[in-house]
Design an enzyme around this catalytic site. Sequence first.
Site, PDB file in Angstrom:
ATOM      1  N   GLU A 110      -4.525  35.382  14.840  1.00  0.00           N
ATOM      2  CA  GLU A 110      -3.411  35.342  13.567  1.00  0.00           C
ATOM      3  C   GLU A 110      -4.065  34.714  12.328  1.00  0.00           C
ATOM      4  O   GLU A 110      -4.911  34.181  12.424  1.00  0.00           O
ATOM      5  CB  GLU A 110      -2.176  34.249  14.148  1.00  0.00           C
ATOM      6  CG  GLU A 110      -1.258  34.821  15.159  1.00  0.00           C
ATOM      7  CD  GLU A 110      -0.434  33.527  15.535  1.00  0.00           C
ATOM      8  OE1 GLU A 110      -0.057  32.720  14.956  1.00  0.00           O
ATOM      9  OE2 GLU A 110      -0.041  33.531  16.827  1.00  0.00           O
ATOM     10  N   LYS A 112      -4.485  32.246   9.377  1.00  0.00           N
ATOM     11  CA  LYS A 112      -4.216  30.791   9.092  1.00  0.00           C
ATOM     12  C   LYS A 112      -3.639  30.672   7.837  1.00  0.00           C
ATOM     13  O   LYS A 112      -4.412  30.923   6.686  1.00  0.00           O
ATOM     14  CB  LYS A 112      -5.350  29.940   9.436  1.00  0.00           C
ATOM     15  CG  LYS A 112      -5.164  28.431   9.494  1.00  0.00           C
ATOM     16  CD  LYS A 112      -6.251  27.552   9.898  1.00  0.00           C
ATOM     17  CE  LYS A 112      -5.821  26.212  10.029  1.00  0.00           C
ATOM     18  NZ  LYS A 112      -5.785  25.365   8.889  1.00  0.00           N
ATOM     19  N   ASP A 114      -2.136  28.897   4.313  1.00  0.00           N
ATOM     20  CA  ASP A 114      -2.625  27.567   3.770  1.00  0.00           C
ATOM     21  C   ASP A 114      -1.437  27.056   2.862  1.00  0.00           C
ATOM     22  O   ASP A 114      -1.281  27.494   1.895  1.00  0.00           O
ATOM     23  CB  ASP A 114      -3.689  27.679   2.776  1.00  0.00           C
ATOM     24  CG  ASP A 114      -4.319  26.220   2.680  1.00  0.00           C
ATOM     25  OD1 ASP A 114      -4.224  25.378   3.406  1.00  0.00           O
ATOM     26  OD2 ASP A 114      -5.227  26.281   1.705  1.00  0.00           O
ATOM     27  N   TYR A 221       5.152  30.742  13.326  1.00  0.00           N
ATOM     28  CA  TYR A 221       4.007  31.195  14.411  1.00  0.00           C
ATOM     29  C   TYR A 221       4.219  30.767  15.772  1.00  0.00           C
ATOM     30  O   TYR A 221       3.434  30.846  16.484  1.00  0.00           O
ATOM     31  CB  TYR A 221       2.686  31.325  13.647  1.00  0.00           C
ATOM     32  CG  TYR A 221       2.401  29.671  13.139  1.00  0.00           C
ATOM     33  CD1 TYR A 221       2.292  28.720  13.957  1.00  0.00           C
ATOM     34  CD2 TYR A 221       2.424  29.483  11.856  1.00  0.00           C
ATOM     35  CE1 TYR A 221       2.120  27.649  13.360  1.00  0.00           C
ATOM     36  CE2 TYR A 221       2.284  28.210  11.109  1.00  0.00           C
ATOM     37  CZ  TYR A 221       1.823  27.190  12.177  1.00  0.00           C
ATOM     38  OH  TYR A 221       1.703  26.102  11.784  1.00  0.00           O
ATOM     39  N   LYS A 308     -12.435  28.996  10.240  1.00  0.00           N
ATOM     40  CA  LYS A 308     -12.532  28.874   8.740  1.00  0.00           C
ATOM     41  C   LYS A 308     -13.159  30.042   7.934  1.00  0.00           C
ATOM     42  O   LYS A 308     -14.521  30.257   8.320  1.00  0.00           O
ATOM     43  CB  LYS A 308     -12.632  27.498   8.310  1.00  0.00           C
ATOM     44  CG  LYS A 308     -11.923  26.347   8.999  1.00  0.00           C
ATOM     45  CD  LYS A 308     -10.755  26.075   7.665  1.00  0.00           C
ATOM     46  CE  LYS A 308      -9.942  24.964   8.405  1.00  0.00           C
ATOM     47  NZ  LYS A 308      -9.358  23.957   7.343  1.00  0.00           N
ATOM     48  N   CYS A 402     -11.526  16.896 -32.808  1.00  0.00           N
ATOM     49  CA  CYS A 402     -10.822  18.199 -32.417  1.00  0.00           C
ATOM     50  C   CYS A 402     -12.112  19.203 -32.963  1.00  0.00           C
ATOM     51  O   CYS A 402     -12.352  19.190 -34.035  1.00  0.00           O
ATOM     52  CB  CYS A 402      -9.674  18.398 -33.213  1.00  0.00           C
ATOM     53  SG  CYS A 402      -8.881  20.008 -32.964  1.00  0.00           S
ATOM     54  N   CYS A 405     -10.051  21.096 -35.976  1.00  0.00           N
ATOM     55  CA  CYS A 405      -9.578  20.473 -37.335  1.00  0.00           C
ATOM     56  C   CYS A 405     -10.419  19.032 -37.711  1.00  0.00           C
ATOM     57  O   CYS A 405     -10.311  18.653 -38.509  1.00  0.00           O
ATOM     58  CB  CYS A 405      -8.383  20.256 -37.361  1.00  0.00           C
ATOM     59  SG  CYS A 405      -7.755  18.938 -36.326  1.00  0.00           S
ATOM     60  N   CYS A 420      -4.991  16.608 -29.615  1.00  0.00           N
ATOM     61  CA  CYS A 420      -5.320  16.446 -31.205  1.00  0.00           C
ATOM     62  C   CYS A 420      -3.995  16.199 -31.764  1.00  0.00           C
ATOM     63  O   CYS A 420      -3.169  17.081 -31.487  1.00  0.00           O
ATOM     64  CB  CYS A 420      -5.833  18.001 -31.643  1.00  0.00           C
ATOM     65  SG  CYS A 420      -5.661  17.982 -33.443  1.00  0.00           S
ATOM     66  N   CYS A 426      -3.518  21.552 -37.705  1.00  0.00           N
ATOM     67  CA  CYS A 426      -4.454  22.154 -36.758  1.00  0.00           C
ATOM     68  C   CYS A 426      -4.094  23.462 -36.424  1.00  0.00           C
ATOM     69  O   CYS A 426      -3.052  23.855 -35.898  1.00  0.00           O
ATOM     70  CB  CYS A 426      -4.693  20.893 -35.460  1.00  0.00           C
ATOM     71  SG  CYS A 426      -5.999  21.792 -34.438  1.00  0.00           S
TER      72      CYS A 426
END
Length: 664
Positions: A110, A112, A114, A221, A308, A402, A405, A420, A426
């Site tokens: 099957e 797996k 997550d 499952y 895995k 920034c 600006c 900023c 800006c």
Amino acid sequence: MDIQQHILKLRDELNEHNYNYYVLDQPTISDYDFDLRLKELQALEEAHPEFADEHSPTQRVGGAITKNFETVVHDYRMYSLDNSYSKEDLLDWEARVKKMIDGEIQFVCELKYDGASISLTYENGTLLKAITRGDGVQGDDVTANIKTIRSVPLRLKGDYPPRFDIRGEIVLPFEGFNKMNEERIEIGEEPYRNPRNTASGSLKLQDSAEVAKRPLECLLYNITGNNLSLSTQFESLEKARAWGFKVPEAATLASSTAEVLEFIDYWNIHRHDLPYETDGVVVKINDLHQQEELGYTSKSPRWAIAYKFKAEQVSTRLNEITYQVGRTGAITPVANLEPVELAGTTVKRASLHNADQIEKLDIRVGDTVFVEKGGEIIPKIIAVDLTKRPVDSQPTHYIEHCPECGTELVRNEGEAQHYCPNYNGCQPQIIGRIQHFISRKAMDIEGLGGETVALLVKENLINDYSDLYTLKKEEVIHLERMAEKSTDNLINGIEDSKSVPFERVLFALGIRFVGETVAKKLATHYKNIENLALATTMDLVTVDEIGTRIAESVVAFFNSEQNQNIIERLKRHGVQLEICAEKLANQSNKLEGQTFVVSGVFESVSRDELKKMIEDNGGKVSSSISKKTSYVIAGDNMGPSKRTKADQLQISIISEYEFKNLLK
Ligand code: AMP
Ligand code: ZN
């Protein structure tokens, strides 16, 4: 047909449609028809509380609030899985299994998934409780939240055992995850990092209505219980499917490790085509008697093992760190990488999230870094290869000003991102705000696109969204790629936007944390912008669904003199800054506490209009007559049984015109 029968029939029908849509992915009616039927059922249930059922499909929308989740001991322990990472690991496991049992062995392979594991208990075919894995022995009761997940059957079909537990994983498919994030970015919130954490976080939300809005799925499952008359794992999966559960189709029988490895190799590539995240394969012994013989170690079954997948990873050089400024002024550092192939795409950039992340990785320009493509759509840098660090490398200093600006950046306490603060000066913030203003869900200005907005700002033709309304044809026509016709379209589009209703204008203003729904709530509550601008934080939090964070953001927005001027200009240009007068005039609470039943065909209005008029004026609409009915509004061809019922209960029957008089 009597009411109860009708309710039961509707429930069955809706359950079946839910199943077709969410489990089979094969809807057989339109969303619209589904909604109509659901509304009909809701109205019937409301009018007949005696037929209420906590497993009705109407319960899917949630509403229950859980302040503290109760801890519950699992009837059967939830184990974790041993992991393996190679063919050798798998062969070792097979050898251990063969030592313990005689006879042929079959495996089930099957995927797996997550997400967050969950255990559902069903009794007599209905969902009794849903418990998180917790520490395996006891978990949290999250039944109210799980009920809102459409692929979790509330009532089973076919020949199910009287009581059993079924285990699975709650996942958030990529598509829904991305959509949630788009909406978050839209209102200036930080996007969620990955589907898995978002899925497990969702299970513990206090408001189940919030969970209902998230596109979660439940994949099953494993069936556990006593006297289940099941003999193999594969049979369990097929049975679960037949009872109405969503059981992924990938599960396959294998009779040798070679076949198991084929399955692994296949999915190692094709997992990227799946709608949700998988991080490996689970191999299980198929025969349940053999499983019993093998038993458990202290933490995992001996009859199963997880394999895995290797997260795809490459190493490459970090050439530069650049900083992006978003619409809300949030700064995002971006790693510019030496281009490299990863999981079938060329990767050039990766997000570094924020200053903490940079510090944590101690990442420096010139470093060789490991890049991985995991649950996130955007690849991430997981570590620096320190063995390859150049001798003259310098630690990274996060920018203080920034990049657009030059304003000094700020970082609010408790927030990960730098900002900023130069809200009005800006450029990317100015452009971003105007782009949001014209977007489809906001003012929906036809003939004006995001690039043209950027150009208009750069050419100094506009500096905030109110300037759009003074744009002249002569100014626009000279711009790159503009012609007579496209200019006309743009000017007309702006003109048309003056009829966009207040609630959308409010959303378009781009007040931080004010998304579409919140804008609607505020518009309905305050009716016009003056009232809203005067509201204090204390006022605002009394409005349904408005918390302090939103309230403070609204207050800050209207405190700015610049914003006040912009709004003044919008008003002068005729943008809708109050709820449409007609709509307002048609709203009252004259009918509060009264319940209406609408029956037959009408001359001056449609049935839907009539229902809306009732609701707009505080009344309730029900689809069947009971003692609680205040009036029956009868048109032509009213059903004779309704008339008899109304007469019996001595409920006034009125015409559409008499109804309208009630509103005067
Ligand atoms: P781990 O958390 O690494 O110990 O892995 C065990 C978890 O994998 C279980 O608790 C399940 O939530 C999850 N899992 C996902 N897919 C499956 C599957 N097909 N069979 C068994 N467990 C699964
Ligand atoms: Zn700036």
